[in-house]
Every structure is written in structure tokens, then in C-alpha cells.
Design an enzyme around this catalytic site. Structure first.
Site, PDB file in Angstrom:
ATOM      1  N   GLU A 146       8.774   9.592 -16.832  1.00  0.00           N
ATOM      2  CA  GLU A 146       7.502   9.805 -17.251  1.00  0.00           C
ATOM      3  C   GLU A 146       6.619   9.469 -18.389  1.00  0.00           C
ATOM      4  O   GLU A 146       5.720   9.035 -18.654  1.00  0.00           O
ATOM      5  CB  GLU A 146       7.346  11.344 -16.816  1.00  0.00           C
ATOM      6  N   SER A 190      13.965  22.768 -15.575  1.00  0.00           N
ATOM      7  CA  SER A 190      12.992  23.233 -15.621  1.00  0.00           C
ATOM      8  C   SER A 190      13.218  24.796 -16.090  1.00  0.00           C
ATOM      9  O   SER A 190      14.329  25.177 -15.870  1.00  0.00           O
ATOM     10  CB  SER A 190      12.349  23.251 -14.280  1.00  0.00           C
ATOM     11  N   HIS A 240       0.882  -1.098  -0.084  1.00  0.00           N
ATOM     12  CA  HIS A 240      -0.133  -0.062   0.021  1.00  0.00           C
ATOM     13  C   HIS A 240       0.840   1.170  -0.109  1.00  0.00           C
ATOM     14  O   HIS A 240       0.451   2.427   0.413  1.00  0.00           O
ATOM     15  CB  HIS A 240      -1.164  -0.005   1.049  1.00  0.00           C
ATOM     16  N   LYS A 255      15.338  22.463 -10.167  1.00  0.00           N
ATOM     17  CA  LYS A 255      14.578  21.340 -10.612  1.00  0.00           C
ATOM     18  C   LYS A 255      15.462  20.369 -11.756  1.00  0.00           C
ATOM     19  O   LYS A 255      16.231  20.779 -12.368  1.00  0.00           O
ATOM     20  CB  LYS A 255      13.146  21.549 -11.439  1.00  0.00           C
TER      21      LYS A 255
END
Ligand code: ARG
Length: 458
Positions: free
Chosen positions: A287, A274, A153, A280
Site C-alpha cells: 500500500e 492490526s 475489467h 489481520k
């Protein structure tokens, strides 16, 4: 091509909707190979003269050389790769070119070409997965002892080793590779010679063409052979499942690379910055692998829906079989390559992982197991006692092994000082030495078996 039957040429719309050359030109190598096998058989069977056979075969080589050098020309009037090649062949060698299409139809031709293409792609996919497996095994071996929290979980459950976690993906890919092998075995039958749908009256030798193209045998039913796209679906189903696995692995990296986790430093080569936030470093490759799974599964769905309800034999709907397969294959190859780089080139922050493993009372099960083994308490009761210990530790804001013996004895008098040895994360993973378990020795066994399976040095 069919001036004999039609008085007027096709309208512009017809030309455009009908043309598959913009995408099926990707089949040119397979188209030439299948045509060469076909004409060699026609020659051997005396269906075309050996002079014509030689002219056609050499001509096909010349067309292939042109394609190799300049690409395949895209003339919509020629519809597809089959007519494009035949028309160029005719320009190069003259009327003899017209004999190539004896005892053949574009229906068995495209079924053969596409099978060859999918078979080759399947082999490349398998090789890519083997590389990814090697990367996983190498990291797993280096991290057979590295402790991290194991989750259920996504909540801390029990300590595991990073090597064990990585080898879980090795197993998924092992099943994927066996699915590819199944698909390959099933698809390796040659449709060539099925002609339009009913077979042919010419004395062809289907075994010869099947063998020349490295198929195991010719297909057994011509109606099925020209209208079957199961081979493409088998590939897309396998590709879908592979993409599911890759997207799960990608997701792990995305989570692990996030600052609150900080388990991994991804290679700069597979990350981006970024445009607005200078600090970043984004896991874009991971992704996109996660995203591509959606498109690959979409491709499988697309072809299933195309095939659904088609009567025998060939229908033009089936021309739409290729774009989803080509798209999925391209996305999958990229995804496999990206994940291979990610696994091979990431740096795992093992200190951070170990610290995290000590949070969340990950060794609570070990306390319960200790009570069972050392104090002969039934597991359900041990579970209850351990729950009380976790509750107390939570109240005090300490780890389980930071509770004093006095505190533990107050919960259950049968606990003694030996329990502390069981409560460390090292002891926890070392204890899980059941077959397939997370103990470093077990992981090393898994790695050794994998190395043998992959033909890596052991
Ligand atoms: N371009 C066609 C396809 O990809 C080739 C087969 C055409 N057959 C036909 N009967 N029109 O499906």
C-alpha cells in the site's frame, strides 16, 4: 562572503529562506569531487601554482574525511554546501583556499554537483530494477505452468499462467531501464567551466574536467548549462513512470492477498498486524508503494512548475530543484526494494488460482475457437453459439465443461465430444502459443530471453 558589497548582514528571515545547506549537504561527495577536478585543471593550465593546487586538493580530502566522520556542519550563514566546504578549506589551509573558486561560479558548480548526484542515483535505480527483474524472472520460471484467471475489467476473461502475468512486469521494467539509459546518455555533459553564465576569460580546459568527472563532453552553451535542469526532470519523469509500474504491481498483490482472492501469501517480513483485529495481516508495504507513487509524481510536477517561465540564466528558484529529487529518489529506492522482497518472498497459492480460473466461464473463447477450427463456423456465429452455451451453464449453475453433450448439441448440432478437450483450463493456456502468448512454452521462451538479457545463468 560578500562583505565587500554589503554593509549589513542578512536578517534572520533572509538567512533562513536562503539556506540550502539543510538539504544540499547531501551533495558533499559530488562537490568535493568536482572541486578536485577543477583545481587539478587549474594547476595543469598554470592558472594556480602546483603548490597551491596540491594544498587545495589535499585540503579537500581532509574536509571530506571530516564530513565522512562527523557529517556536514549546518551553518545557515554559509548558505550551502559549496560555501560550507570552501570556508572549512580556508580554515584548514589558509588563504590559498581562495584560489579554488577561480574561473568558476556556484552556478556551474551546483549544476555539476547535482548532475553527478542524479547520474549516480540513476545508476542505483537501474541496478535496483535489475534485481526486481531477476526476482520476477525467477518466480515466472517456477510458475510457467501455474494457471490463474486472466482479467480484463477485473472480470475473469481467459486463463493465463502466473509466469506470463509476472513477465508482463518484467517488460514494463525493461522499458523503464531503457528510459533511464536514455536520460543518462543525455545528461552526461559537464557544465563545469560555464562559470556564472557567460563562460570565463581564464584559459581553462573544459575537456579535462569533463573527462575527470566521467562525462562524455562539456556542455556546449554556458547560458543553458547553468540554467538547465532537464537532467533532473528526465530522472523524475522516469522515476514517475517506474512508480506507476510499481504501484500497479503493488495493487495486484493487495488484491491477490485479500481473502476473497487468496492467491498469495505475502511474507510476514513485509506485512503488519492490526492493533485491534487479531486475525489481520495487512499488505502495508504494498500500500505504501502504491501511495509513494503519488509523492514521486508530485515531485516531478513540483520541479516542472519551478522551472516553468524562468528566464535565462540562473535564478534562485532553482535552488528548490533538489528537495523533490532527493525525496523522490529515496521513496523510489525503498519502493523498488520492497517490491523485490515481495516478489521474491511471496508464496503463490496455485491451487486457489487454478480453481478461480475455472470459474467465470474463462474458457468460453476456447469453445468459440473450437467451433471455428473444427466446425468451420465463422467467428461471429461461433461467438453467438458460445453465448448460448454460457447462458445455459449459468442457468444450470455449472461450468462449461459440465454441460452434457446432449445440451451442447441442442445448442448447435455441429458440436461433438472432442470439444471437451478444448474446454479445460490447461488446454486453453496451452493453445495460446502465439509469440508472446500465455502458453507455458511461450513463457519459458520469454524467461530464457530475459535471463540472457539480465546476464543470469541459463
Ligand atoms: N545553493 C545554490 C543552489 O542550490 C547554489 C547556487 C547559488 N548561486 C547563486 N547565484 N546564488 O541553487
Amino acid at each position: 562572503m560578500w562583505g565587500g558589497r554589503f554593509a549589513e548582514g542578512p536578517s534572520a528571515i533572509m538567512r533562513e529562506i536562503n539556506a540550502s545547506i539543510p538539504f544540499d549537504k547531501a551533495l558533499w561527495r559530488q562537490d568535493i569531487a568536482a572541486s578536485k577536478a577543477h583545481v587539478a585543471m587549474l594547476g595543469a593550465q598554470g592558472i594556480v601554482s602546483s603548490a597551491d593546487m596540491k594544498a587545495i586538493s589535499d585540503g579537500l580530502d581532509a574536509v571530506a574525511a571530516e564530513y565522512e566522520k562527523d557529517g556536514v556542519p549546518e551553518d545557515w550563514d554559509l548558505e550551502d554546501i559549496h560555501m560550507t566546504t570552501e570556508s572549512r578549506l580556508a580554515e584548514l589551509i589558509g588563504p590559498a583556499a581562495g584560489r579554488l573558486h577561480t574561473a568558476r561560479s556556484r552556478n556551474d558548480q551546483v549544476a555539476t554537483d547535482f548532475r553527478l548526484w542524479v547520474r549516480e542515483t540513476l545508476d542505483q535505480t537501474d541496478a535496483g530494477l535489475a534485481s526486481l527483474q531477476r526476482a520476477l524472472v525467477t518466480q515466472a520460471e517456477a510458475h510457467a505452468d501455474s494457471i490463474m484467471p486472466g482479467f480484463t475489467h477485473l472480470q475473469t476473461a481467459q486463463p493465463v499462467t502466473l509466469g506470463h502475468h509476472l513477465m508482463a512486469y518484467y517488460e514494463m521494467l525493461r522499458r523503464d531501464r531503457s528510459r533511464l539509459q536514455d536520460a543518462r546518455d543525455r545528461m552526461n555533459e559537464c557544465p563545469l567551466g560555464s562559470a556564472a553564465l557567460a563562460g570565463t576569460g581564464f584559459p581553462i580546459d573544459r575537456d579535462a574536467t569533463a573527462m575527470a568527472l566521467s562525462f562524455d563532453r562539456p556542455t556546449a552553451n554556458s547560458l543553458d548549462a547553468v540554467s538547465d535542469r532537464d537532467f533532473a526532470l528526465d530522472y523524475l519523469m522516469a522515476a514517475s513512470q517506474i512508480s506507476l509500474h510499481l504501484s500497479r504491481l503493488a495493487e495486484e498483490f493487495i488484491i491477490w492477498a485479500s481473502q476473497p482472492f487468496g492467491f498469495v501469501r505475502m511474507a510476514d517480513s513485509l506485512s503488519t498486524g492490526s492493533s485491534i483485529m487479531p486475525q489481520k495481516k495487512n499488505p502495508d508495504a504494498a500500500e505504501l508503494v502504491r501511495g509513494h507513487a503519488g509523492r514521486i509524481i508530485g515531485a516531478a510536477t513540483s520541479l516542472m512548475i519551478t522551472m516553468k517561465g524562468l528566464p535565462l540564466a540562473y535564478s534562485k528558484d532553482m535552488q528548490d530543484d533538489k528537495p523533490p529529487v532527493f525525496e523522490a529518489a529515496g521513496l523510489l529506492a525503498l519502493s523498488i526494494a520492497a517490491m523485490t522482497g515481495m516478489v521474491a518472498d511471496s508464496t503463490f497459492k496455485t491451487d486457489r488460482m487454478r480453481q478461480a480460473a475455472e470459474l467465470g466461464y474463462a474458457t468460453a473463447t476456447d469453445l468459440a475457437d473450437w467451433l471455428v477450427t473444427e466446425a468451420d463456423i465463422p467467428f461471429r456465429e461461433a461467438h453467438h453459439i458460445t453465448g448460448a452455451a454460457v447462458k445455459l451453464a449459468e442457468q444450470r449453475g455449472v461450468a462449461l465443461d459440465e454441460l452434457s453433450l446432449e445440451d451442447l448439441k441442442a445448442i448447435d448440432a455441429r458440436i461433438d465430444e472432442r470439444v471437451y478437450a478444448a474446454l479445460s483450463v490447461e488446454a486453453s493456456v496451452a493453445a495460446r502459443k502465439s509469440y508472446g502468448g500465455t502458453a507455458p512454452d511461450q513463457v519459458r521462451n520469454q524467461v530464457t530471453a530475459a535471463r540472457v538479457e539480465l546476464g543470469m545463468e541459463t
